[in-house]
Design an enzyme around this catalytic site. Sequence first.
Site, PDB file in Angstrom:
ATOM      1  N   LYS A  33     -66.586  52.088-100.414  1.00 60.20           N
ATOM      2  CA  LYS A  33     -65.365  52.720-100.924  1.00 60.20           C
ATOM      3  C   LYS A  33     -65.709  54.065-101.558  1.00 60.20           C
ATOM      4  O   LYS A  33     -66.633  54.167-102.359  1.00 60.20           O
ATOM      5  CB  LYS A  33     -64.682  51.832-101.963  1.00 60.20           C
ATOM      6  CG  LYS A  33     -63.381  52.426-102.508  1.00 60.20           C
ATOM      7  CD  LYS A  33     -62.698  51.483-103.480  1.00 60.20           C
ATOM      8  CE  LYS A  33     -63.206  51.603-104.891  1.00 60.20           C
ATOM      9  NZ  LYS A  33     -62.773  52.856-105.566  1.00 60.20           N
ATOM     10  N   LYS A  63     -55.167  56.513-103.160  1.00 63.77           N
ATOM     11  CA  LYS A  63     -53.923  56.095-103.830  1.00 63.77           C
ATOM     12  C   LYS A  63     -52.865  57.185-103.749  1.00 63.77           C
ATOM     13  O   LYS A  63     -52.267  57.604-104.752  1.00 63.77           O
ATOM     14  CB  LYS A  63     -54.192  55.727-105.292  1.00 63.77           C
ATOM     15  CG  LYS A  63     -55.172  54.576-105.481  1.00 63.77           C
ATOM     16  CD  LYS A  63     -55.329  54.224-106.938  1.00 63.77           C
ATOM     17  CE  LYS A  63     -56.309  53.083-107.154  1.00 63.77           C
ATOM     18  NZ  LYS A  63     -57.712  53.480-106.903  1.00 63.77           N
ATOM     19  N   LEU A  64     -52.574  57.632-102.555  1.00 64.95           N
ATOM     20  CA  LEU A  64     -51.642  58.744-102.357  1.00 64.95           C
ATOM     21  C   LEU A  64     -50.242  58.387-102.838  1.00 64.95           C
ATOM     22  O   LEU A  64     -49.750  57.275-102.639  1.00 64.95           O
ATOM     23  CB  LEU A  64     -51.593  59.125-100.875  1.00 64.95           C
ATOM     24  CG  LEU A  64     -52.911  59.617-100.263  1.00 64.95           C
ATOM     25  CD1 LEU A  64     -52.739  59.829 -98.763  1.00 64.95           C
ATOM     26  CD2 LEU A  64     -53.380  60.899-100.925  1.00 64.95           C
ATOM     27  N   GLN A 188     -61.831  46.937-116.503  1.00 61.85           N
ATOM     28  CA  GLN A 188     -60.965  46.047-115.743  1.00 61.85           C
ATOM     29  C   GLN A 188     -60.408  44.954-116.650  1.00 61.85           C
ATOM     30  O   GLN A 188     -61.123  44.438-117.524  1.00 61.85           O
ATOM     31  CB  GLN A 188     -61.739  45.415-114.579  1.00 61.85           C
ATOM     32  CG  GLN A 188     -62.355  46.417-113.622  1.00 61.85           C
ATOM     33  CD  GLN A 188     -61.309  47.200-112.866  1.00 61.85           C
ATOM     34  OE1 GLN A 188     -60.211  46.712-112.606  1.00 61.85           O
ATOM     35  NE2 GLN A 188     -61.633  48.424-112.502  1.00 61.85           N
TER      36      GLN A 188
END
Length: 232
Positions: A33, A63-64, A188
């Site tokens: 990624k 993440k457009l 996270q």
Amino acid sequence: MADDRLIVALDVADALTGLKLADRLGDAVDVYKIGLGMLTGGGMALAQELKDERGKRVFLDMKLFDIGATVEAAVRGLCRFDLDFLTVHGDPHVVRAAMEGASGTDTKILAVTVLTSLDRADLDASLVRDGAVGEIVRDRAAAAFEAGAHGVVASPREAASLRALPEASGRLIVTPGVRPAGADAGDQKRIATPRAAIEAGADHIVVGRPVWQAPDPRAAARAILDEMEGAR
């Protein structure tokens, strides 16, 4: 060939560091990624090098989010890099535009539901509607599937409920926020172990810092793969 259920996030300083890490991991990892943090550090060059010279698969995590015409144009341009996965926000108009931009290519569009670093308090601060985080993730995933997304990105805690959706048949569920037992959660908030994520229905898990911050990244990746091997 490596188990492609494991995606290693190259959240490192630049493309050169990313290539060195990929070389250390060798045949243990097949999918990488590349995110926004790498964009100004040679991210697209890294993507090309990994695909063309290393024979790896690339998940471009952009993440457009924009108006439909802009998303469509951006996705069409990015698909020229022969990407395997590309993320967009899960809003239906964004997903539909991205699917149009990716038409005729092999790039899989993944719709982001709710970031794994967010909890209900964060959604309140962003004025997101009431309801449990899991409910919002499920509803956004269903809407993204309806808009045509090849898959969705959600935390492993929501994977089982998403896999149960009728719309999820034949679609991908990708889960970041995966941490081996005993690993630091970092930033996270909605996390699970690799085995738990796979058993909940994830097709792919994304792991970053527990691999690239390890003294021996290859051994860390192999340990994750061994844990996944015992999952259904």
